[in-house]
Write a protein that holds these residues in place. Structure first.
Motif, PDB file in Angstrom:
ATOM      1  N   PHE A  54       0.851  -1.198   0.000  1.00 23.50           N
ATOM      2  CA  PHE A  54       0.000   0.000   0.000  1.00 23.50           C
ATOM      3  C   PHE A  54       0.884   1.245   0.000  1.00 23.50           C
ATOM      4  CE2 PHE A  54      -2.874  -2.600   3.035  1.00 23.50           C
ATOM      5  CZ  PHE A  54      -3.595  -3.145   1.983  1.00 23.50           C
ATOM      6  N   LEU A 348      -4.974   1.698  10.165  1.00 23.54           N
ATOM      7  CA  LEU A 348      -4.992   0.836   8.982  1.00 23.54           C
ATOM      8  C   LEU A 348      -5.534  -0.556   9.322  1.00 23.54           C
ATOM      9  CD1 LEU A 348      -3.330   3.185   7.815  1.00 23.54           C
ATOM     10  CD2 LEU A 348      -1.963   1.513   6.579  1.00 23.54           C
ATOM     11  N   SER A 349      -5.045  -1.124  10.432  1.00 25.49           N
ATOM     12  CA  SER A 349      -5.512  -2.471  10.802  1.00 25.49           C
ATOM     13  C   SER A 349      -7.010  -2.485  11.082  1.00 25.49           C
ATOM     14  CB  SER A 349      -4.753  -2.973  12.028  1.00 25.49           C
ATOM     15  OG  SER A 349      -3.435  -3.341  11.664  1.00 25.49           O
ATOM     16  N   TYR A 352      -8.976  -1.871   7.752  1.00 27.28           N
ATOM     17  CA  TYR A 352      -8.885  -3.051   6.880  1.00 27.28           C
ATOM     18  C   TYR A 352      -9.766  -4.177   7.424  1.00 27.28           C
ATOM     19  CZ  TYR A 352      -6.968  -6.152   3.389  1.00 27.28           C
ATOM     20  OH  TYR A 352      -6.845  -6.995   2.299  1.00 27.28           O
ATOM     21  N   THR A 353      -9.722  -4.349   8.737  1.00 24.41           N
ATOM     22  CA  THR A 353     -10.499  -5.415   9.364  1.00 24.41           C
ATOM     23  C   THR A 353     -12.002  -5.196   9.167  1.00 24.41           C
ATOM     24  OG1 THR A 353      -8.789  -5.744  11.040  1.00 24.41           O
ATOM     25  CG2 THR A 353     -11.005  -6.551  11.580  1.00 24.41           C
ATOM     26  N   VAL A 356     -12.590  -4.136   4.818  1.00 23.61           N
ATOM     27  CA  VAL A 356     -12.337  -5.128   3.777  1.00 23.61           C
ATOM     28  C   VAL A 356     -12.796  -6.522   4.232  1.00 23.61           C
ATOM     29  CG1 VAL A 356     -10.597  -6.191   2.292  1.00 23.61           C
ATOM     30  CG2 VAL A 356     -10.445  -3.738   2.849  1.00 23.61           C
ATOM     31  N   HIS A 357     -12.279  -6.985   5.385  1.00 19.28           N
ATOM     32  CA  HIS A 357     -12.741  -8.296   5.872  1.00 19.28           C
ATOM     33  C   HIS A 357     -14.231  -8.244   6.239  1.00 19.28           C
ATOM     34  CE1 HIS A 357      -8.904 -10.236   5.667  1.00 19.28           C
ATOM     35  NE2 HIS A 357      -8.321  -9.385   6.493  1.00 19.28           N
ATOM     36  N   PRO A 363     -10.158  -3.623  -1.151  1.00 19.49           N
ATOM     37  CA  PRO A 363      -8.839  -3.115  -0.736  1.00 19.49           C
ATOM     38  C   PRO A 363      -8.494  -1.792  -1.431  1.00 19.49           C
ATOM     39  CG  PRO A 363      -8.714  -5.465  -1.172  1.00 19.49           C
ATOM     40  CD  PRO A 363     -10.084  -5.013  -1.619  1.00 19.49           C
ATOM     41  N   PHE A 366     -10.140   0.896   0.437  1.00 15.56           N
ATOM     42  CA  PHE A 366      -9.389   1.046   1.686  1.00 15.56           C
ATOM     43  C   PHE A 366      -8.205   1.993   1.468  1.00 15.56           C
ATOM     44  CE2 PHE A 366      -5.451  -0.425   3.705  1.00 15.56           C
ATOM     45  CZ  PHE A 366      -5.731  -0.177   5.037  1.00 15.56           C
ATOM     46  N   PHE A 398       2.095  -5.186   3.765  1.00  9.95           N
ATOM     47  CA  PHE A 398       0.978  -5.498   4.655  1.00  9.95           C
ATOM     48  C   PHE A 398       0.602  -6.963   4.539  1.00  9.95           C
ATOM     49  CE2 PHE A 398      -3.605  -5.241   5.816  1.00  9.95           C
ATOM     50  CZ  PHE A 398      -3.572  -4.367   6.902  1.00  9.95           C
ATOM     51  N   PRO A 400      -2.325  -9.280   4.924  1.00 10.62           N
ATOM     52  CA  PRO A 400      -3.773  -9.137   5.096  1.00 10.62           C
ATOM     53  C   PRO A 400      -4.406 -10.258   5.920  1.00 10.62           C
ATOM     54  CG  PRO A 400      -3.294  -9.972   2.900  1.00 10.62           C
ATOM     55  CD  PRO A 400      -1.960  -9.705   3.555  1.00 10.62           C
ATOM     56  N   GLY A 427      -4.969  -8.206   9.569  1.00  7.98           N
ATOM     57  CA  GLY A 427      -4.302  -7.321   8.616  1.00  7.98           C
ATOM     58  C   GLY A 427      -3.337  -6.434   9.376  1.00  7.98           C
TER      59      GLY A 427
END
Ligand code: ZN
Length: 463
Positions: A54, A348-349, A352-353, A356-357, A363, A366, A398, A400, A427
């Protein structure tokens, strides 16, 4: 071509594309992006197999080394930028505060002194205006030309930061003239203050009353007024730390009409709620920040806002105060609790969690939310905010799939608690580069105090 560093076998993710490639770096810039860059020409090699690349995260809302309520936020520009780097954020835009009677220049100089020689990664400033006479009005254009191309105004905190509508309108008109962007703290501070005084008179002094005295309607009203003032001034406006559906609806309506209205939210509004105040004793003070936490149902609205581009940015509003001795200043009176929470490390974590998840967005979206849109809105693009030839080599390698549990026991912020204690994320940044230099590697900080540079930002040009 010889590279100083090559990141091999990773998957590059930008706001628009996802593709496997090697990334070659010369000096502090990205100089090549291609599959199979020649091995013999590389110095340092980073293997990014199975990992995403990223552009470095950009956090446009932090308060490092900031005086507030008789104390100072617990992270300075060294500890704050280190914690940010651990979390994959390589550029911050912090706030230089102009106090009453000061020039804007004094604010800028004061905050430059706090940051220079300390920051381990790059930084820039917005200027908070609290006193706008004709001299300061003239200074706005000068500051924009020197790379401080955004200003923050407050509709809350009467007697401290709050400006009246006429002053806000003047500032917006001047910003528009010079290519500056106004960032707005949108809450109706006058009404809130009356509600707060009533609560105190009724003996309501616990931390949760900080939240219960700041209704969502106060944020919705001020958001609507900020947008109306900006529309009259012919100016763009950026609503900071949007926390609730009422305010979100105002931004959506404005954007549907084609107005240049933008807004950010923060991880605390996406992951926490009023329920966090159901803790013993004074513990709720850990969640005292402004705007406050809302009922849980707002979270899903905010995620949808991020997915649908009603919200363009996730920032942190990182403003850490230790529970002991700092938050405790308000032990008997919620109005004396320093407002703010620590978040610079986990943006970011968390996004992303949940994003995206959690299947709210891709992504690519994100990356847009945590890096590209902040860069575009605040005059850093394309130097920052993307992975492209010629851009600064600010890169996050990263994983993921790696999982982690957020805890004050393991975080790097200089604060004795975590707002997100016990939350599981999936992530995690593994290696982080700032202008070509590895600053985080294998869970260790390997950068250098003072390596961060002040970044002169360009004028506002839309997203
Ligand atoms: Zn803030």
């Amino acid at each position: 071509m010889r590279f100083d560093t090559v990141i091999r076998n990773g998957t590059v993710v930008t706001a628009t594309d996802t593709f496997p490639a090697d990334v070659g770096i010369v000096g502090d810039k990205i100089s090549a992006i291609a599959a199979g860059l020649p091995v013999e020409n590389s110095g340092k090699t980073i293997d990014a197999r199975g990992r995403l690349l990223f552009p470095g995260g950009i956090d446009v809302h932090t308060h490092l080394d900031m005086p507030f309520g008789g104390t100072t936020s617990a992270d300075d520009f060294e500890t704050g930028t280190i914690a940010a780097a651990f979390g994959g954020t390589t550029t911050l835009i912090d706030f230089a505060i102009q106090y009453k009677g000061q020039s804007l220049r004094e604010a800028f100089d004061t905050w430059m002194k706090k940051a220079e020689g300390k920051a381990v990664a790059d930084f820039a400033f917005h200027c908070i205006i609290t006193d706008l006479g004709s001299a300061q009005l003239e200074e706005m254009g000068q500051l924009v030309r020197e790379g401080v191309s955004s200003f923050k105004l407050f509709m809350a905190y009467p007697g401290v930061f709050m400006l009246d509508d006429a002053t806000i309108f003047r500032a917006m008109s001047q910003a528009a003239k010079h290519g500056g962007l106004i960032c707005m703290h949108a809450e109706n501070g006058g009404a809130i203050d009356v509600i707060v005084q009533r609560a105190l008179a009724e003996g309501k002094r616990a931390p949760k009353y900080h939240a219960l005295t700041r209704p969502t309607t106060a944020e919705g009203e001020a958001t609507s007024r900020a947008i109306a003032l900006a529309e009259m001034a012919g100016a763009p406006v950026y609503i900071v730390h949007l926390s609730c559906n009422e305010a979100l609806e105002k931004v959506r309506e404005a954007r549907d009409r084609g107005l240049p209205a933008y807004a950010e939210t923060c991880p605390q509004y996406l992951f926490l709620s009023l329920e966090n105040f159901d803790v013993p004793g004074f513990e709720g003070a850990k969640y005292v920040f402004t705007p406050p936490l809302r009922e849980k149902w707002h979270q899903e609205k905010l995620w949808q806002g991020l997915a649908r581009d009603t919200l363009q940015v996730v920032s942190t509003d990182h403003c850490p105060f230790c529970f002991k001795e700092q938050k405790e200043l308000g032990k008997d009176d919620f109005t004396k609790i320093p407002n703010g929470g620590p978040g610079i490390e986990h943006r970011l974590s968390l996004v992303y969690t949940g994003g995206v998840h959690g299947k709210h967005f891709s992504p690519n979206r994100f990356v847009e939310l945590v890096s590209t849109a902040p860069a575009r809105l605040f005059g850093l693009y394309p130097r920052k905010g993307t992975i492209a030839v010629g851009s600064d080599a600010d890169i996050v390698v990263f994983d993921p799939h790696q999982e982690d549990t957020i805890s004050a026991a393991t975080h790097h912020m200089r604060v004795d608690y975590s707002m997100f204690e016990g939350i599981r994320v999936k992530g995690v940044p593994k290696t982080v580069l700032s202008r070509g230099q590895v600053i985080i590697d294998g869970g260790k900080f390997v950068g250098r105090r003072g390596a961060g540079q002040f970044i002169r930002r360009q004028t506002y040009s839309g997203v």
